[in-house]
Motif scaffolding. Structure first.
Motif, PDB file in Angstrom:
ATOM      1  N   VAL A  73       0.860  -1.194   0.000  1.00  0.00           N
ATOM      2  CA  VAL A  73       0.000   0.000   0.000  1.00  0.00           C
ATOM      3  C   VAL A  73       0.894   1.242   0.000  1.00  0.00           C
ATOM      4  N   PRO A  74       1.654   1.474  -1.075  1.00  0.00           N
ATOM      5  CA  PRO A  74       2.639   2.564  -1.087  1.00  0.00           C
ATOM      6  C   PRO A  74       1.979   3.936  -1.095  1.00  0.00           C
ATOM      7  N   PHE A  75       2.723   4.921  -0.621  1.00  0.00           N
ATOM      8  CA  PHE A  75       2.240   6.298  -0.613  1.00  0.00           C
ATOM      9  C   PHE A  75       1.915   6.748  -2.031  1.00  0.00           C
ATOM     10  N   SER A  76       0.804   7.487  -2.173  1.00  0.00           N
ATOM     11  CA  SER A  76       0.376   7.951  -3.489  1.00  0.00           C
ATOM     12  C   SER A  76       0.267   9.467  -3.512  1.00  0.00           C
ATOM     13  N   HIS A  77       0.153  10.023  -4.706  1.00  0.00           N
ATOM     14  CA  HIS A  77       0.019  11.475  -4.857  1.00  0.00           C
ATOM     15  C   HIS A  77      -1.301  11.979  -4.281  1.00  0.00           C
ATOM     16  N   LEU A  78      -2.216  11.073  -3.934  1.00  0.00           N
ATOM     17  CA  LEU A  78      -3.483  11.459  -3.320  1.00  0.00           C
ATOM     18  C   LEU A  78      -3.363  11.582  -1.795  1.00  0.00           C
ATOM     19  N   ASN A  79      -2.135  11.471  -1.278  1.00  0.00           N
ATOM     20  CA  ASN A  79      -1.890  11.655   0.151  1.00  0.00           C
ATOM     21  C   ASN A  79      -2.428  10.486   0.967  1.00  0.00           C
ATOM     22  N   THR A  80      -2.261   9.298   0.439  1.00  0.00           N
ATOM     23  CA  THR A  80      -2.653   8.075   1.140  1.00  0.00           C
ATOM     24  C   THR A  80      -1.533   7.053   1.010  1.00  0.00           C
ATOM     25  N   GLY A  81      -1.502   6.093   1.944  1.00  0.00           N
ATOM     26  CA  GLY A  81      -0.553   5.000   1.840  1.00  0.00           C
ATOM     27  C   GLY A  81       0.638   5.122   2.778  1.00  0.00           C
ATOM     28  N   TRP A  82       1.589   4.185   2.626  1.00  0.00           N
ATOM     29  CA  TRP A  82       2.727   4.025   3.539  1.00  0.00           C
ATOM     30  C   TRP A  82       4.012   4.557   2.930  1.00  0.00           C
ATOM     31  N   GLU A  83       4.799   5.244   3.760  1.00  0.00           N
ATOM     32  CA  GLU A  83       6.141   5.671   3.358  1.00  0.00           C
ATOM     33  C   GLU A  83       7.091   5.405   4.509  1.00  0.00           C
ATOM     34  N   LYS A  84       8.370   5.270   4.176  1.00  0.00           N
ATOM     35  CA  LYS A  84       9.400   5.045   5.191  1.00  0.00           C
ATOM     36  C   LYS A  84      10.620   5.893   4.870  1.00  0.00           C
ATOM     37  N   ALA A  85      10.954   6.799   5.787  1.00  0.00           N
ATOM     38  CA  ALA A  85      12.121   7.675   5.638  1.00  0.00           C
ATOM     39  C   ALA A  85      12.144   8.330   4.262  1.00  0.00           C
ATOM     40  N   ALA A  86      10.978   8.778   3.810  1.00  0.00           N
ATOM     41  CA  ALA A  86      10.867   9.358   2.474  1.00  0.00           C
ATOM     42  C   ALA A  86      10.444  10.816   2.474  1.00  0.00           C
ATOM     43  N   GLN A  87      10.007  11.339   3.621  1.00  0.00           N
ATOM     44  CA  GLN A  87       9.534  12.726   3.672  1.00  0.00           C
ATOM     45  C   GLN A  87      10.689  13.661   3.998  1.00  0.00           C
ATOM     46  N   VAL A  88      11.087  14.469   3.026  1.00  0.00           N
ATOM     47  CA  VAL A  88      12.202  15.399   3.189  1.00  0.00           C
ATOM     48  C   VAL A  88      11.628  16.786   3.486  1.00  0.00           C
ATOM     49  N   ARG A  89      12.077  17.387   4.577  1.00  0.00           N
ATOM     50  CA  ARG A  89      11.569  18.706   4.985  1.00  0.00           C
ATOM     51  C   ARG A  89      12.402  19.822   4.359  1.00  0.00           C
ATOM     52  N   PRO A  90      11.759  20.884   3.867  1.00  0.00           N
ATOM     53  CA  PRO A  90      12.515  22.049   3.394  1.00  0.00           C
ATOM     54  C   PRO A  90      13.378  22.684   4.481  1.00  0.00           C
ATOM     55  N   SER A  91      12.988  22.515   5.757  1.00  0.00           N
ATOM     56  CA  SER A  91      13.750  23.122   6.849  1.00  0.00           C
ATOM     57  C   SER A  91      15.092  22.450   7.077  1.00  0.00           C
ATOM     58  N   THR A  92      15.208  21.173   6.687  1.00  0.00           N
ATOM     59  CA  THR A  92      16.435  20.424   6.952  1.00  0.00           C
ATOM     60  C   THR A  92      17.118  19.913   5.695  1.00  0.00           C
ATOM     61  N   GLY A  93      16.322  19.686   4.650  1.00  0.00           N
ATOM     62  CA  GLY A  93      16.874  19.082   3.433  1.00  0.00           C
ATOM     63  C   GLY A  93      17.145  17.602   3.585  1.00  0.00           C
ATOM     64  N   ARG A  94      16.670  17.020   4.672  1.00  0.00           N
ATOM     65  CA  ARG A  94      16.909  15.604   4.937  1.00  0.00           C
ATOM     66  C   ARG A  94      15.588  14.903   5.286  1.00  0.00           C
ATOM     67  N   ALA A  95      15.569  13.594   5.082  1.00  0.00           N
ATOM     68  CA  ALA A  95      14.359  12.822   5.347  1.00  0.00           C
ATOM     69  C   ALA A  95      14.139  12.658   6.845  1.00  0.00           C
ATOM     70  N   ASP A  96      12.889  12.830   7.280  1.00  0.00           N
ATOM     71  CA  ASP A  96      12.526  12.500   8.652  1.00  0.00           C
ATOM     72  C   ASP A  96      12.767  11.010   8.894  1.00  0.00           C
ATOM     73  N   GLN A  97      13.292  10.688  10.070  1.00  0.00           N
ATOM     74  CA  GLN A  97      13.561   9.289  10.393  1.00  0.00           C
ATOM     75  C   GLN A  97      12.335   8.667  11.073  1.00  0.00           C
ATOM     76  N   LYS A  98      11.405   8.314  10.217  1.00  0.00           N
ATOM     77  CA  LYS A  98      10.137   7.757  10.673  1.00  0.00           C
ATOM     78  C   LYS A  98       9.500   6.991   9.529  1.00  0.00           C
ATOM     79  N   GLU A  99       8.417   6.304   9.829  1.00  0.00           N
ATOM     80  CA  GLU A  99       7.531   5.766   8.803  1.00  0.00           C
ATOM     81  C   GLU A  99       6.122   6.219   9.135  1.00  0.00           C
ATOM     82  N   SER A 100       5.268   6.281   8.117  1.00  0.00           N
ATOM     83  CA  SER A 100       3.901   6.728   8.361  1.00  0.00           C
ATOM     84  C   SER A 100       2.954   6.027   7.407  1.00  0.00           C
ATOM     85  N   TYR A 101       1.688   5.990   7.821  1.00  0.00           N
ATOM     86  CA  TYR A 101       0.626   5.430   6.981  1.00  0.00           C
ATOM     87  C   TYR A 101      -0.549   6.386   7.033  1.00  0.00           C
TER      88      TYR A 101
END
Length: 342
Positions: A73-101
Motif C-alpha cells: 500500500v505505497p504512498f500515493s500522490h493522493l496523500n494516502t498510503g505508507w512511506e518510510k524515511a521518504a519525507q524530506v523537509r525544506p527546513s532540513t533538506g533531509r528525510a525524517d527518520q520515521k515511517e507513516s501510513y
C-alpha cells in the motif's frame, strides 16, 4: 547540532465539556488561542482514553508488519498510503527518520487498504476512530466559524468527509528507536520544523513518548523558527494537542496563526526520549471543490484543490532551494579545505 533556546510557557487547555451550553465560552477560548498561540490542548473532548490507546495498538500492529507487506500500500500522490524515511523537509533538506501510513475516507483509499487477512479488523477500527476525530473537529469548526463571522456550518460543509472528494487524513506515525549509548548522527531528524497546510490538526500522543516542540506563530522571527525560542509539549493522557494550519490562517485573513512545530531529535539521554515514538495526526483538509476566502477577502478565492496544489508547490520549491543551499555550502567547505591544504 545548534543549541536550542527554550521557554517554560504553557499552551492553553480548553475543555469541551457541556459543549452545547458552553459554546460561546468555548468559542472565545479557541479564538484567543488561535490568535495568540496557534496551539492548544483539548480536554473532555468525548474520545475515551481506551479508544485512543486501542488505535495506537492498531498502529503498532501495522508498523510491526514486514516492510514487504506494508509496501503493498505505497504512498500515493493522493496523500494516502505508507512511506518510510521518504519525507524530506525544506527546513532540513533531509528525510525524517520515521515511517507513516495515511488514511482517508473515500475514493483516494482505493488500493491503499491492506487486505483483511493481513491485518484483521484494522480498516473498520481505523475508520471508526477517524469518525470520532471528525466529531471533535466539527465542534472546533463551528467555533472557528462563529469567531470569524461565518454561519455555524460553514467549515463543516467545506470538510464533509461523507463526500467522495474529501481529503481529510488520519496519519499514523512511528519514529525509529535510537540507542542512547551511541551519539546521535549529525543530520538525523525525527521531524524537522514545519507548519501544517490544513485547517486544524488534532494530534494524539502517547504519555512518556516526548519530543513535540512548538514555536508559537506570534513569536516566530526566522524561517522555520531557527534560532527562535521553542516550547516542549509533553504528552498528557487523554489530551488532544491541536494546531492551526496554513489553510485556517489564510481563511481568517491571517488573524489565526499557523505554527511551526517539530519532533526533537534526542541528543541527551538525561532528558530526551530515545525509544520508539508513536503519534497520530488528524489533518482536516478541505473538500476539493469548496471555495476558500476570508471574511475580509485579503486573498483571492481559491478552491480546496487549488489551495492544496499551491501548498504542495510551495513545499517543493522550498525543498529545491534547500537542496541547492546544501550543495552550495558543501562546495564552499570543500573549497576551503583545498585552500587550507595548498
Amino acid at each position: 547540532m545548534a543549541e536550542t533556546k527554550y521557554s517554560n510557557r504553557s499552551i492553553p487547555k480548553i475543555s469541551l465539556h457541556d459543549f452545547p451550553s458552553r459554546i460561546d465560552a468555548i468559542t472565545s477560548e479557541l479564538t484567543a488561542a488561535a490568535e495568540s498561540d496557534g496551539f492548544f490542548a483539548l480536554t473532555n473532548h468525548g474520545i475515551p482514553e481506551a479508544e485512543i490507546e486501542a488505535q495506537f495498538a492498531a498502529a503498532e500492529r501495522f508498523f510491526a508488519l514486514p516492510d514487504a507487506v506494508k509496501a503493498r500500500v505505497p504512498f500515493s500522490h493522493l496523500n494516502t498510503g505508507w512511506e518510510k524515511a521518504a519525507q524530506v523537509r525544506p527546513s532540513t533538506g533531509r528525510a525524517d527518520q520515521k515511517e507513516s501510513y495515511q488514511m482517508q475516507y473515500g475514493a483516494a483509499m482505493e488500493g491503499r487498504w491492506l487486505p483483511e487477512d493481513a491485518l484483521p479488523g484494522f480498516r473498520a477500527q481505523s475508520l471508526a476512530f477517524m469518525r470520532r476525530a471528525q466529531d471533535v473537529s466539527e465542534k472546533l469548526m463551528v467555533c472557528f466559524a462563529r469567531g470569524l463571522g461565518f454561519d455555524d456550518e460553514y467549515f463543516v460543509r467545506a470538510h464533509d468527509v461523507s463526500r467522495p472528494n474529501a481529503q481529510t487524513v488520519l496519519r499514523l506515525l512511528h519514529y525509529f528507536e535510537l540507542d542512547p549509548e551511541v551519539p546521535t548522527p549529525e543530520g538525523y531528524y525525527r521531524a524537522g520544523p514545519h507548519a501544517d497546510w490544513d485547517l486544524v490538526t488534532l494530534l494524539f500522543q502517547r504519555p512518556g513518548q516526548s519530543g513535540l516542540e512548538i514555536c508559537p506563530g506570534r513569536e516566530v522571527f526566522t524561517e522555520f523558527g531557527v534560532g527562535d525560542t521553542w516550547t516542549r509539549v509533553e504528552p498528557v493522557a487523554g489530551e488532544i494537542v491541536c494546531n492551526i494550519g496554513d489553510l485556517l490562517m489564510s481563511w481568517s485573513d491571517d488573524r489565526f496563526k499557523s505554527t511551526f512545530h517539530r519532533v526533537k531529535t534526542p541528543t541527551d539521554p538525561a532528558v530526551d526520549y530515545y525509544g520508539p515514538r508513536y503519534s497520530m495526526a488528524y489533518f482536516n483538509q478541505p473538500n476539493t471543490d469548496c471555495e476558500i476566502q476570508g471574511p475580509l477577502k485579503k486573498y483571492p478565492m481559491v478552491t480546496g484543490s487549488e489551495f492544496t496544489k499551491a501548498a504542495m508547490k510551495r513545499n517543493y520549491d522550498a525543498l529545491e532551494a534547500k537542496k541547492k543551499a546544501l550543495i552550495d555550502d558543501a562546495g564552499r567547505q570543500e573549497g576551503n579545505l583545498v585552500a587550507a591544504s595548498s
